[in-house]
Design a protein around this motif. Structure first.
Motif, PDB file in Angstrom:
ATOM      1  N   THR A  15     -45.184  75.331  70.297  1.00 23.09           N
ATOM      2  CA  THR A  15     -45.511  74.324  71.305  1.00 23.09           C
ATOM      3  C   THR A  15     -44.493  74.348  72.345  1.00 23.09           C
ATOM      4  OG1 THR A  15     -44.110  72.679  70.294  1.00 23.09           O
ATOM      5  CG2 THR A  15     -46.550  72.833  69.612  1.00 23.09           C
ATOM      6  N   GLU A  16     -44.553  73.529  73.412  1.00 20.55           N
ATOM      7  CA  GLU A  16     -43.291  73.343  74.350  1.00 20.55           C
ATOM      8  C   GLU A  16     -42.557  72.558  73.612  1.00 20.55           C
ATOM      9  OE1 GLU A  16     -43.191  74.882  77.475  1.00 20.55           O
ATOM     10  OE2 GLU A  16     -45.096  75.800  76.707  1.00 20.55           O
ATOM     11  N   PRO A  17     -40.975  72.911  73.785  1.00 15.51           N
ATOM     12  CA  PRO A  17     -40.076  72.142  73.304  1.00 15.51           C
ATOM     13  C   PRO A  17     -40.148  70.419  73.966  1.00 15.51           C
ATOM     14  CG  PRO A  17     -38.984  73.933  74.453  1.00 15.51           C
ATOM     15  CD  PRO A  17     -40.699  73.865  74.765  1.00 15.51           C
ATOM     16  N   ARG A  18     -39.495  69.527  72.954  1.00 17.82           N
ATOM     17  CA  ARG A  18     -39.288  68.303  73.433  1.00 17.82           C
ATOM     18  C   ARG A  18     -38.184  67.586  73.176  1.00 17.82           C
ATOM     19  NH1 ARG A  18     -43.218  64.977  70.240  1.00 17.82           N
ATOM     20  NH2 ARG A  18     -43.391  66.787  68.870  1.00 17.82           N
ATOM     21  N   GLN A  19     -37.705  66.514  73.874  1.00 20.12           N
ATOM     22  CA  GLN A  19     -36.662  65.971  73.439  1.00 20.12           C
ATOM     23  C   GLN A  19     -36.752  64.812  72.362  1.00 20.12           C
ATOM     24  OE1 GLN A  19     -33.580  67.135  74.163  1.00 20.12           O
ATOM     25  NE2 GLN A  19     -33.275  67.714  76.106  1.00 20.12           N
ATOM     26  N   PHE A  20     -36.028  64.829  71.475  1.00 19.20           N
ATOM     27  CA  PHE A  20     -36.235  63.759  70.530  1.00 19.20           C
ATOM     28  C   PHE A  20     -34.737  62.825  70.103  1.00 19.20           C
ATOM     29  CE2 PHE A  20     -36.105  62.742  65.888  1.00 19.20           C
ATOM     30  CZ  PHE A  20     -37.133  62.047  65.682  1.00 19.20           C
ATOM     31  N   ASN A  21     -34.867  61.608  70.548  1.00 21.05           N
ATOM     32  CA  ASN A  21     -33.793  60.835  70.571  1.00 21.05           C
ATOM     33  C   ASN A  21     -33.588  60.502  68.791  1.00 21.05           C
ATOM     34  OD1 ASN A  21     -32.118  58.209  70.232  1.00 21.05           O
ATOM     35  ND2 ASN A  21     -32.169  58.762  72.221  1.00 21.05           N
ATOM     36  N   LEU A  22     -32.296  60.759  68.694  1.00 21.66           N
ATOM     37  CA  LEU A  22     -31.837  60.618  66.931  1.00 21.66           C
ATOM     38  C   LEU A  22     -31.316  59.305  66.521  1.00 21.66           C
ATOM     39  CD1 LEU A  22     -29.554  63.816  66.733  1.00 21.66           C
ATOM     40  CD2 LEU A  22     -31.956  63.673  66.540  1.00 21.66           C
ATOM     41  N   MET A  23     -31.524  58.201  67.510  1.00 22.27           N
ATOM     42  CA  MET A  23     -31.148  56.670  66.964  1.00 22.27           C
ATOM     43  C   MET A  23     -32.185  56.380  66.215  1.00 22.27           C
ATOM     44  SD  MET A  23     -28.426  55.175  69.404  1.00 22.27           S
ATOM     45  CE  MET A  23     -29.520  54.962  70.817  1.00 22.27           C
ATOM     46  N   PHE A  24     -32.084  55.505  64.966  1.00 28.77           N
ATOM     47  CA  PHE A  24     -32.865  54.875  64.211  1.00 28.77           C
ATOM     48  C   PHE A  24     -32.910  53.309  64.736  1.00 28.77           C
ATOM     49  CE2 PHE A  24     -31.949  57.594  60.638  1.00 28.77           C
ATOM     50  CZ  PHE A  24     -33.049  57.888  60.243  1.00 28.77           C
ATOM     51  N   SER A  25     -34.060  52.848  65.028  1.00 20.54           N
ATOM     52  CA  SER A  25     -33.727  51.485  65.556  1.00 20.54           C
ATOM     53  C   SER A  25     -34.677  50.386  64.521  1.00 20.54           C
ATOM     54  CB  SER A  25     -34.777  51.538  66.785  1.00 20.54           C
ATOM     55  OG  SER A  25     -36.030  51.689  66.722  1.00 20.54           O
ATOM     56  N   THR A  26     -34.173  49.134  64.792  1.00 22.41           N
ATOM     57  CA  THR A  26     -34.952  48.189  63.962  1.00 22.41           C
ATOM     58  C   THR A  26     -34.858  46.811  64.914  1.00 22.41           C
ATOM     59  OG1 THR A  26     -34.543  46.970  61.971  1.00 22.41           O
ATOM     60  CG2 THR A  26     -32.638  47.388  62.873  1.00 22.41           C
ATOM     61  N   GLN A  27     -35.573  45.653  64.418  1.00 27.73           N
ATOM     62  CA  GLN A  27     -35.586  44.564  64.983  1.00 27.73           C
ATOM     63  C   GLN A  27     -34.561  43.404  64.591  1.00 27.73           C
ATOM     64  OE1 GLN A  27     -37.922  46.279  67.500  1.00 27.73           O
ATOM     65  NE2 GLN A  27     -37.985  43.825  67.972  1.00 27.73           N
ATOM     66  N   LEU A  28     -34.152  42.565  65.544  1.00 25.03           N
ATOM     67  CA  LEU A  28     -33.370  41.616  65.282  1.00 25.03           C
ATOM     68  C   LEU A  28     -33.992  40.356  65.172  1.00 25.03           C
ATOM     69  CD1 LEU A  28     -30.324  40.671  65.301  1.00 25.03           C
ATOM     70  CD2 LEU A  28     -30.520  40.072  67.686  1.00 25.03           C
ATOM     71  N   GLY A  29     -33.671  39.571  63.949  1.00 20.78           N
ATOM     72  CA  GLY A  29     -34.336  38.457  63.481  1.00 20.78           C
ATOM     73  C   GLY A  29     -36.013  38.502  63.733  1.00 20.78           C
ATOM     74  N   ASN A  30     -36.129  37.331  64.604  1.00 23.64           N
ATOM     75  CA  ASN A  30     -37.621  37.135  64.791  1.00 23.64           C
ATOM     76  C   ASN A  30     -37.919  37.552  66.306  1.00 23.64           C
ATOM     77  OD1 ASN A  30     -36.458  35.037  65.866  1.00 23.64           O
ATOM     78  ND2 ASN A  30     -37.768  33.478  64.821  1.00 23.64           N
ATOM     79  N   ILE A  31     -36.960  38.155  67.004  1.00 24.92           N
ATOM     80  CA  ILE A  31     -37.223  38.491  68.337  1.00 24.92           C
ATOM     81  C   ILE A  31     -38.079  39.797  68.505  1.00 24.92           C
ATOM     82  CG2 ILE A  31     -36.206  38.941  70.511  1.00 24.92           C
ATOM     83  CD1 ILE A  31     -33.717  37.564  69.505  1.00 24.92           C
ATOM     84  N   ALA A  32     -39.360  39.668  69.032  1.00 27.33           N
ATOM     85  CA  ALA A  32     -40.142  40.956  69.174  1.00 27.33           C
ATOM     86  C   ALA A  32     -39.702  41.868  70.521  1.00 27.33           C
ATOM     87  CB  ALA A  32     -41.743  40.460  69.092  1.00 27.33           C
ATOM     88  N   GLY A  33     -40.423  43.099  70.482  1.00 26.84           N
ATOM     89  CA  GLY A  33     -40.158  43.812  71.277  1.00 26.84           C
ATOM     90  C   GLY A  33     -38.864  44.311  71.628  1.00 26.84           C
ATOM     91  N   GLU A  34     -38.847  45.038  72.893  1.00 25.75           N
ATOM     92  CA  GLU A  34     -37.448  45.603  73.515  1.00 25.75           C
ATOM     93  C   GLU A  34     -36.347  44.687  73.347  1.00 25.75           C
ATOM     94  OE1 GLU A  34     -36.490  48.764  74.490  1.00 25.75           O
ATOM     95  OE2 GLU A  34     -38.338  49.318  73.372  1.00 25.75           O
ATOM     96  N   GLU A  35     -36.720  43.351  73.646  1.00 27.41           N
ATOM     97  CA  GLU A  35     -35.488  42.376  73.643  1.00 27.41           C
ATOM     98  C   GLU A  35     -34.742  42.293  72.469  1.00 27.41           C
ATOM     99  OE1 GLU A  35     -35.605  38.214  75.196  1.00 27.41           O
ATOM    100  OE2 GLU A  35     -37.299  39.077  76.013  1.00 27.41           O
ATOM    101  N   GLY A  36     -35.519  42.535  71.253  1.00 31.20           N
ATOM    102  CA  GLY A  36     -34.819  42.476  69.957  1.00 31.20           C
ATOM    103  C   GLY A  36     -34.451  43.803  69.044  1.00 31.20           C
TER     104      GLY A  36
END
Ligand code: GAP
Length: 516
Positions: free
Chosen positions: A190-211
């Protein structure tokens, strides 16, 4: 190659069989690239950390330690550049459905050329015998020179496309070098792609990007954001350092090679804050100092080497790896990076808080430059185990050749320092005497009592976990209060009084021997 793979396989199974490392959640078929440390593994790992901590913090008046949280304000990772640039380029093979890192595929291509050079060297060595001068051969043989030039050209080009994040350039290299899937030989990429190595999770009950929170991908940022807190509360003057040991997490695309590349691992990092313009001096200082730290463990100089980075991370103006010869070849063990004022300046920009130091000698404020030393604790564990694990032939009790597997760890790193062994299990006088000795010694260091099986087998069990001293209680002990103490590597046995065991073992296993 086959020999190396065999050695590595043996190391992995030794780690499991003797309680050093297990696959995470093995009963559920395991979690890839995540590992648990067993009873001896945790002791060895703690000793490695203690050696690092004491040599960095205890031995330096101008280095202090912290223990920052794994979770940090998400803006930290925007400021540090990790949100935008902590990527690895991945490529998929359409036929095999396997996923690879583009840079790894190209590096492996160069390793194959390097193996051809090594073959030429071995051939010439055989031909010329004692008169063979390897350095001269490498510098003059036309075929070797041609192959080396090819490697240099590919590595230079790789560094440029990596630095620029040039995905088309990477694909062009894969095609032009005719790189195939190492498992299947297919070139259907395939064509190469960039892949971000950070794991993410959510803070408390704040949904979406903000949390959105990240699991830290390096411990260093916990040090940078605390730079002023630490400087003010400890009244350190530049140059000074902040050290930290802690977990880091990276969603590695390809995580093979056991604990060499993990998704959850531990780092031992130190940021050394210096006056701008003095960073190269300190960079050289820390390179030399860190190499000495490795050599003190008895790792031969031929197994360690520096590799200067061609491809500098976004924050660095100089960087080198200390590479170790693992069973699968020379690979990065530790990084020494001159990080400039990048991190502090970025945090100043994003937080709006001044990250400056008032230098009383220069009578001016500045953002300090930073030289970092960063080593993976798990990688250090692997290096230590792979150097220490040895199969050898030694004389048995009757003087006959017998094979043993022994872990020749530096005594200061050994999980168990001393084993107490009654000669026979069913002689109460011997076992109760041995128990009394064990009960006293356990206050001083990790000691084990073992009375199962014949004495020879018990010695072998202790050899396999790297115990430097075995004390045997026999019938003579009952008469004169002496025991035999057997040294793991030399197999020398001495007769010593019981009341001297603690002092003798302590002197030989203490961390001070390494720190000096
Ligand atoms: N703060 C700088 C930094 O993190 P790095 O070269 O990405 O630099 C430093 O990592 C060290 O951490 C490496 O030399 C290696 O020993 C260890 N390390 C990095 N990624 C790792 C992984 N996925 N598994 C185990 N150890 C890792």
């Amino acid at each position: 190659m086959a020999q190396q793979a065999e050695t590595f396989k043996k190391l992995v199974s030794h780690c499991k069989e003797y309680g050093f490392i297990y696959q995470s959640s093995e009963i559920y078929d395991s979690l890839a690239a995540v590992y648990d440390y067993g009873p001896y593994g945790v002791l060895l790992k703690n000793n490695i950390k203690e050696y690092w901590w004491k040599s960095m913090v205890q031995m330096h008046e101008n280095i202090v330690g912290i223990d920052a949280a794994i979770f940090m304000h998400p803006t930290t990772w925007k400021a540090s550049g990790h949100v935008d640039a902590f990527n690895d380029p991945l490529i998929d093979n359409k036929d095999s459905k396997r996923r690879y890192r583009v840079d790894h595929l190209i590096e492996e291509h160069c390793e194959k050329i390097e193996a051809k050079i090594q073959k030429e060297v071995e051939k010439a060595k055989k031909k010329f015998g004692d008169a063979f001068d390897e350095a001269q051969f490498r510098a003059t043989n036309p075929r070797v020179l041609e192959r080396q030039a090819e490697i240099d050209k590919v590595m230079y080009r790789l560094a440029r496309v990596m630095e620029a994040g040039d995905l088309n350039g990477m694909k062009a290299m894969i095609d032009e070098l005719d790189i195939k899937d190492p498992e299947t030989g297919s070139a259907n990429w395939t064509e190469p792609r960039q892949f971000n190595l950070m794991f993410s999770t959510q803070l408390g009950n704040i949904a979406g990007e903000e949390g959105k929170l990240y699991l830290r991908p390096e411990t260093a940022q916990g040090i940078f954001v605390n730079f002023l807190n630490v400087q003010k509360t400890t009244r350190q003057k530049i140059p000074f350092g902040i050290a930290q040991i802690g977990k880091a997490f990276r969603n590695e695309i390809v995580a093979r090679q056991f604990i060499f590349r993990m998704r959850e691992f531990e780092q031992m990092e130190m940021q050394f804050f210096v006056q701008p313009g003095k960073e190269m001096e300190w960079y050289e200082y820390w390179k030399a100092k860190r190499l000495k730290w490795h050599l003190a463990l008895g790792h031969p100089a031929t197994k360690l080497r520096f590799h200067d980075h061609d491809n500098l991370a976004h924050y660095a103006n100089a960087a080198a790896d200390i590479e170790f010869e693992f069973p699968f070849g020379f690979k990065e063990l530790e990084g020494i990076h001159s990080r400039t004022d990048f991190d502090l300046t970025e945090h100043q920009k994003y937080s709006g808080k001044k990250m400056q130091y008032f230098d009383p000698e220069l009578n001016e404020n500045y953002v300090p430059y930073v030289v970092e030393t960063s080593i993976g604790c798990d990688r250090m564990f692997l290096a230590t185990m792979s150097h220490a694990l040895v199969d050898e032939i030694v004389p048995d009790a009757e003087g006959k050749d017998s094979e043993r597997t022994v872990l020749k760890l530096h005594p200061a790193l050994a999980p168990i320092k001393c084993a107490v062994l009654p000669l026979l299990k069913n002689k109460e006088e011997l076992t109760s005497k041995a128990r009394t000795i064990f009960d006293n010694l356990k206050f001083a260091f990790n000691t084990q009592y073992d009375d199962k099986d014949a004495i020879g087998r018990r010695y072998r069990r202790q050899d396999a976990i790297g115990t430097p001293y075995c004390v045997t209680v026999d019938f003579e002990t009952l008469e004169d209060n002496t025991v035999t103490i057997r040294e793991r590597d030399s197999l020398v046995q001495e007769r010593i009084p019981i009341d001297k065991i603690e002092q003798i073992v302590r002197e030989r296993v203490e961390m001070k021997n390494l720190l000096q």
